[in-house]
Design a protein around this motif. Structure first.
Motif, short mmCIF file in Angstrom:
data_model
loop_
_atom_site.label_atom_id
_atom_site.label_comp_id
_atom_site.label_asym_id
_atom_site.label_seq_id
_atom_site.Cartn_x
_atom_site.Cartn_y
_atom_site.Cartn_z
N ALA A 118 45.10 34.41 44.21
CA ALA A 118 45.46 35.42 45.22
C ALA A 118 46.69 35.00 46.01
O ALA A 118 47.58 35.82 46.29
CB ALA A 118 44.28 35.68 46.15
N ALA A 135 46.94 41.28 40.32
CA ALA A 135 46.93 40.97 41.75
C ALA A 135 48.33 41.03 42.35
O ALA A 135 48.51 41.49 43.48
CB ALA A 135 46.33 39.58 41.97
N ALA A 136 49.32 40.58 41.60
CA ALA A 136 50.70 40.64 42.10
C ALA A 136 51.17 42.09 42.22
O ALA A 136 51.85 42.46 43.20
CB ALA A 136 51.63 39.86 41.17
N ALA A 150 49.74 35.37 43.79
CA ALA A 150 50.07 36.78 43.62
C ALA A 150 50.80 37.33 44.85
O ALA A 150 51.79 38.05 44.73
CB ALA A 150 48.81 37.59 43.35
N ALA A 151 50.31 36.97 46.04
CA ALA A 151 50.97 37.42 47.26
C ALA A 151 52.38 36.85 47.36
O ALA A 151 53.32 37.53 47.82
CB ALA A 151 50.15 37.01 48.47
N GLU A 208 47.89 40.24 50.81
CA GLU A 208 46.99 39.20 50.31
C GLU A 208 45.57 39.76 50.15
O GLU A 208 44.86 39.39 49.21
CB GLU A 208 46.98 37.99 51.24
CG GLU A 208 46.21 36.81 50.63
CD GLU A 208 46.43 35.53 51.41
OE1 GLU A 208 46.79 35.61 52.59
OE2 GLU A 208 46.23 34.45 50.82
N GLY A 224 46.63 48.63 45.39
CA GLY A 224 47.53 48.16 46.45
C GLY A 224 47.82 49.23 47.48
O GLY A 224 47.83 48.96 48.69
N ALA A 232 45.53 41.47 46.92
CA ALA A 232 45.47 40.49 45.84
C ALA A 232 44.05 39.97 45.66
O ALA A 232 43.57 39.79 44.54
CB ALA A 232 46.43 39.34 46.12
N ALA A 236 49.43 43.50 45.31
CA ALA A 236 50.03 42.98 46.54
C ALA A 236 51.39 43.61 46.80
O ALA A 236 51.74 43.91 47.95
CB ALA A 236 50.15 41.46 46.45
#
Length: 231
Positions: A188, A63-64, A191-192, A144, A133, A147, A67
């Protein structure tokens, strides 16, 4: 230029997160098949524990990365960061295979120069979270949002696979996902936040949370002559 995530953006998020989006994920169990084979997932309770563990480790990392790509960080640097954070050769191959399939779908759905450039630079496929992404960015979504797509994929794939592998009641599998919603929100958001740090400090600021057992079982699963899912 990307548009802010509003009503149109939210609709794009639904399309991107839909399991019917042709990104190839239906062929992968996210490690659930290996866990079922080993007896670590036998019912909905086990599935919930597996999904929670996956979410807070490899899910956070993916997720990171997604993002960060949606924020506009260099996708080639992010692809190298994803490679470094994936110890298992089998999972590295899976990540690039899924990235290649997602790239095909993304370029047909939300074409853009960023996707074209990455496809040209990585003809054999970039890692899936990076492509995700960039796809989100091309669709006008926020970091976000990207993510959220990544964390949902981290748990929805195993839950869907468990229905087939265990003949698990689909209502039970969906309930597992619903109960994970607070965790999805937290991961999430984290991660953002990491992606924002990476914009200031570079890709070393991205998390490298791992699940070693997933790496080990992915190698064993790839060597199995009979399997229902590719990973």
């Amino acid at each position: 230029m990307n548009t802010p995530s509003g009503s149109a953006g939210r609709a794009a998020l639904l399309v991107l997160a839909d399991g019917r989006f042709p990104a190839g994920g239906h062929a992968h169990s996210g490690g659930a098949e290996a866990a079922v084979t080993a007896g670590r997932i036998r019912d909905a309770r086990d599935l919930a524990g597996f999904c929670r563990g996956r979410l807070h480790t490899s899910g956070l990392t993916a997720a990171a990365l997604a993002a960060a790509a949606a924020r506009g960080l260099d996708p080639l640097e992010l692809d190298e960061a994803a490679e470094a954070r994936t110890p298992s050769p089998a999972l590295r191959a899976t990540g690039r295979r899924l990235g290649r399939q997602l790239m095909r779908a993304a370029r047909a759905t939300w074409p853009g120069p960023g996707l074209d450039a990455l496809a040209a630079a990585r003809p054999r496929g970039a890692h899936q979270p990076v492509v995700l992404g960039l796809t989100a960015r091309s669709a006008g979504l926020t970091p976000e949002d990207a993510a959220y797509c990544a964390v949902y994929e981290a748990v929805s794939g195993p839950a869907t696979a468990a229905v087939r592998l265990l003949s698990l009641d689909p209502f039970e599998a969906t309930a597992v996902l619903a109960r994970l919603v607070p965790d999805l929100d937290r991961v999430a958001a984290r991660a953002a936040g990491y992606a924002g740090r990476a914009e200031r400090e570079g890709t070393d600021a991205l998390p490298a949370a791992s699940a070693p057992l997933l790496d080990i079982t992915a190698e064993a699963h790839a060597a199995r002559p009979v399997r229902l899912f590719a990973s």
